[in-house]
Design a protein around this motif. Structure first.
Motif, PDB file in Angstrom:
ATOM      1  N   SER A 114      -3.285   9.260   5.488  1.00  0.00           N
ATOM      2  CA  SER A 114      -4.579   9.839   5.095  1.00  0.00           C
ATOM      3  C   SER A 114      -4.445  10.661   3.810  1.00  0.00           C
ATOM      4  N   LEU A 115      -3.270  11.230   3.580  1.00  0.00           N
ATOM      5  CA  LEU A 115      -3.039  12.029   2.379  1.00  0.00           C
ATOM      6  C   LEU A 115      -2.774  11.145   1.159  1.00  0.00           C
ATOM      7  N   TYR A 116      -1.889  10.147   1.316  1.00  0.00           N
ATOM      8  CA  TYR A 116      -1.457   9.355   0.179  1.00  0.00           C
ATOM      9  C   TYR A 116      -2.135   7.984   0.027  1.00  0.00           C
ATOM     10  N   ASP A 117      -2.791   7.516   1.075  1.00  0.00           N
ATOM     11  CA  ASP A 117      -3.437   6.199   1.032  1.00  0.00           C
ATOM     12  C   ASP A 117      -4.758   6.249   1.800  1.00  0.00           C
ATOM     13  N   PRO A 118      -5.684   7.137   1.385  1.00  0.00           N
ATOM     14  CA  PRO A 118      -6.930   7.306   2.147  1.00  0.00           C
ATOM     15  C   PRO A 118      -7.782   6.040   2.198  1.00  0.00           C
ATOM     16  N   ALA A 119      -7.632   5.141   1.215  1.00  0.00           N
ATOM     17  CA  ALA A 119      -8.412   3.900   1.204  1.00  0.00           C
ATOM     18  C   ALA A 119      -7.706   2.780   1.964  1.00  0.00           C
ATOM     19  N   SER A 120      -6.524   3.086   2.528  1.00  0.00           N
ATOM     20  CA  SER A 120      -5.746   2.121   3.307  1.00  0.00           C
ATOM     21  C   SER A 120      -5.435   0.855   2.505  1.00  0.00           C
ATOM     22  N   LEU A 121      -5.008   1.062   1.251  1.00  0.00           N
ATOM     23  CA  LEU A 121      -4.665  -0.068   0.389  1.00  0.00           C
ATOM     24  C   LEU A 121      -3.330  -0.697   0.762  1.00  0.00           C
TER      25      LEU A 121
END
Length: 124
Positions: A114-121
């Motif tokens: 959630s901190l480093y990849d909030p868009a779930s890429l």
């Protein structure tokens, strides 16, 4: 699948399930684990106490994903009594993603995502 132990009877059951009578083409790989990777580390590698890693791969061969998913479910049932968990490195395709890490690690990784990849890429 990451079983704690590989009992001969369960291995035979898995071989029968994925053998010549299996309607899909199955590739079964069993690795013995241990040594340096078995030592606890402060990272996200789960199930270090497991003694084996069992992979069941089914390449697309025209039998359809329903047959493959049924086979995988049956293979998990065979291993279930002695299974520590599942390996993220062996969870291919659109299969179930739960159970790839211990609950504490899963919670920590969710926070990092959630901190480093909030868009779930990266994690889909």
């Amino acid at each position: 699948m990451v079983p704690d132990d590989l009992e001969p009877a369960r291995a035979r059951e898995l071989a029968a399930l994925t053998g010549p009578d299996d309607p899909t083409m199955s590739v079964v790989q069993i690795d013995h684990l241990g040594g340096a990777p078995a030592k606890e580390q402060a990272n996200a590698v789960p199930f270090r106490s497991a003694r084996h890693l069992v992979r069941v791969l089914n390449p697309p061969d025209g039998t359809g994903m329903d047959a493959v998913r049924t086979l995988h479910a049956r293979a998990f049932e065979v291993r279930e009594p002695r299974m520590s968990g599942r390996s993220a490195h062996c969870a291919f395709g659109g299969g179930e993603r739960r159970g790839l890490h211990e609950p504490e690690t899963q919670k920590r990784l969710a926070g990092l995502r959630s901190l480093y990849d909030p868009a779930s890429l990266f994690c889909g």
